[in-house]
Scaffold this active site. Structure first.
Site, PDB file in Angstrom:
ATOM      1  N   ILE A   1       0.868  -1.186   0.000  1.00 21.67           N
ATOM      2  CA  ILE A   1       0.000   0.000   0.000  1.00 21.67           C
ATOM      3  C   ILE A   1       0.904   1.236   0.000  1.00 21.67           C
ATOM      4  O   ILE A   1       1.790   1.375   0.867  1.00 21.67           O
ATOM      5  CB  ILE A   1      -0.925  -0.008   1.233  1.00 21.67           C
ATOM      6  CG1 ILE A   1      -1.829  -1.278   1.215  1.00 21.67           C
ATOM      7  CG2 ILE A   1      -1.777   1.253   1.286  1.00 21.67           C
ATOM      8  CD1 ILE A   1      -2.679  -1.450   2.433  1.00 21.67           C
TER       9      ILE A   1
ATOM     10  N   GLU B   1       2.160  -3.687   5.586  1.00 23.75           N
ATOM     11  CA  GLU B   1       1.264  -3.423   4.465  1.00 23.75           C
ATOM     12  C   GLU B   1       1.662  -4.194   3.228  1.00 23.75           C
ATOM     13  O   GLU B   1       1.159  -3.926   2.132  1.00 23.75           O
ATOM     14  CB  GLU B   1       1.248  -1.921   4.156  1.00 23.75           C
ATOM     15  CG  GLU B   1       2.505  -1.383   3.496  1.00 23.75           C
ATOM     16  CD  GLU B   1       3.620  -1.063   4.489  1.00 23.75           C
ATOM     17  OE1 GLU B   1       4.559  -0.400   4.099  1.00 23.75           O
ATOM     18  OE2 GLU B   1       3.528  -1.493   5.674  1.00 23.75           O
TER      19      GLU B   1
END
Length: 467
Positions: free
Chosen positions: A346, A388
């Site tokens: 991300i 992430e």
């Protein structure tokens, strides 16, 4: 369950011992029935034989003696005829002997006839057939007695004529011979009447014996059929119970082998014998065991889930990733199909955490995984490798198809409106497994492709064919 047990304990217990005892009791009753009937039948036969001894035997003795006296009378008559033919040799002494013999024979015949008549009068027969035979014997006795008197009178007349040295007339001799023949015929009729009467008792005895034999055979067949029928019922009941137990144990073994939940039916009616008790105990044991299996399966599934699943996002964790990566590579080696991997981060996720807090960061992670799951196929799987960073394992997928899939996922996330955060983007690296790769080389190439996407400005997909 308690209701079943209470009903089972309160009703009559038709145990195996009682079943066998009941069968034995029925057979014993049948045997006793045969014995009692045999005793009654034998008593009837004995009564008939006693009746024969009281009447039939004396009557037979009577007609035997009458036949004997008839023979003596015949001898006397023959001697008289011989004397009559040899008139020159007439002997007064011989004639006297014949007279004495005639007198004695007549007395014996009268005595036997009177004895026979007395026997008939002393026994009363109400049966029409027997009464008629009684009358026939009585008539035959009277006729024999009458013919005996007539024949005796003629012979006595001849002997008296011989005593007077007179030659008997030819017609008298012929009359004597005719009367003797008549007397013999009446004696024969008496013998037939007595034999006909005495034979009826034997017929009754034979009838009793035949009936006795037929009823005993009938009762024996009933006992045999009943014992076979009851034995089949008892054996069938026991075999059915044993079959149900075997079937139940087979289902339990199958459930254990296949690790399936097994709960037997609760509306089962158990038999009241010892096998029913055993079946009930097995049923309760299986019930408890089934619950244990169910609880263990749930616990095992839960432990497996928490051991292989990321608790926050619901994606598989790194432990599961390493396991499935090795597994899919082995399948590629065996089956020679395409295998691709997508690794993505991300973009600027740290900034999200710093600006909005970790709760919003966690929300973003959960939403991203949810969007990815909607885009990938059933055969694909998503893994959280840490923070992430995520990976998607795509079996049966070439690099071109993987690139298309990655681009679709990237666009779906880019276009999604996240709560609290206006927009979230991801960077993806794609690569396809090569036969010369090992797991480390395969993943390293995917990481290099991801790094390339970040280096070129993020929110994009890059594919790498060589390390």
């Amino acid at each position: 369950m308690s209701k079943i047990i209470n009903n089972h304990n309160s009703r009559f217990r038709w145990t195996i011992l009682r079943k066998i005892g009941g069968l034995s009791s029925i057979l014993i009753l049948i045997v006793w029935g045969i014995i009692i009937y045999s005793i009654i039948a034998l008593k009837h036969i004995r009564d008939d034989l006693q009746e024969i001894a009281k009447l039939d035997v004396p009557l037979t003795d009577v007609y035997n003696k009458i036949e004997s006296n008839q023979l003596e009378l015949q001898i006397a008559m023959n001697e008289l005829l011989w004397l009559n033919k040899n008139i020159n040799n007439l002997s007064t002494k011989k004639n006297i002997e014949i007279k004495q013999k005639l007198k004695s024979t007549k007395g014996h015949i009268d005595k036997q006839i009177n004895q026979g008549t007395g026997l008939l009068l002393s026994h009363r027969e109400d049966h029409p057939e027997f009464k008629a035979k009684f009358q026939k014997i009585n008539s035959a006795l009277i006729t024999v007695q009458k013919e005996s008197h007539t024949l005796h009178s003629i012979i006595l007349e001849i002997t008296n004529a011989i005593d007077a040295n007179n030659y008997p007339e030819a017609d008298i001799i012929e009359e004597m011979i005719a009367k003797n023949a008549k007397f013999d015929s009446e004696v024969i009729n008496l013998v037939k009447a007595v034999k006909e009467f005495t034979s009826r008792r034997l017929e009754v005895v034979e009838k009793h014996e035949h009936t006795f034999l037929m009823i005993n055979i009938f009762l024996g067949i009933i006992a045999l059929l009943l014992s076979i029928f009851l034995s089949l019922i008892i054996n069938g009941n026991i075999q059915n119970n044993i079959f149900r137990l075997s079937q139940k144990m087979s289902e339990v073994r199958k459930a254990i082998t296949e690790k399936n939940l097994f709960i037997p039916a609760s509306n089962r009616t158990f038999s009241s014998d010892e096998i029913g008790d055993l079946e009930l105990e097995i049923y309760k044991t299986i019930k408890i065991f089934s619950k244990e299996i169910h609880q263990r399966e749930r616990l095992s599934h839960y432990l497996k889930k928490i051991a292989t699943t990321d608790q926050l996002t619901g994606a598989f964790n790194r432990f599961k990733w390493e396991e499935m990566l090795r597994f899919e590579i082995l399948r590629v080696d065996r089956n020679k199909y395409s295998l691709s991997v997508l690794v993505f981060d991300i973009d600027f996720f740290k900034k999200v955490n710093d600006t909005y807090g970790h709760d919003v960061g966690d929300f973003v992670l959960i939403e991203v995984v949810k969007i990815v799951k909607q885009q990938i196929r059933v055969t694909d799987s998503i893994y959280r490798l840490g923070g992430e960073e995520f990976a998607i394992l795509a079996p049966y997928t070439s690099s071109e198809d993987a690139l298309t899939l990655a681009e679709r996922i990237r666009k779906s996330i880019e276009s999604h409106i996240f709560e609290y955060v206006t927009q979230v983007t991801i960077s993806i690296g794609v690569t396809q497994f090569k036969v010369t790769d090992n797991p480390k080389q395969f993943l390293k190439r995917a990481d290099l492709a991801l790094y390339k996407s970040k280096e070129r400005g993020r929110n994009q997909v890059n594919i790498l064919f060589d390390s």
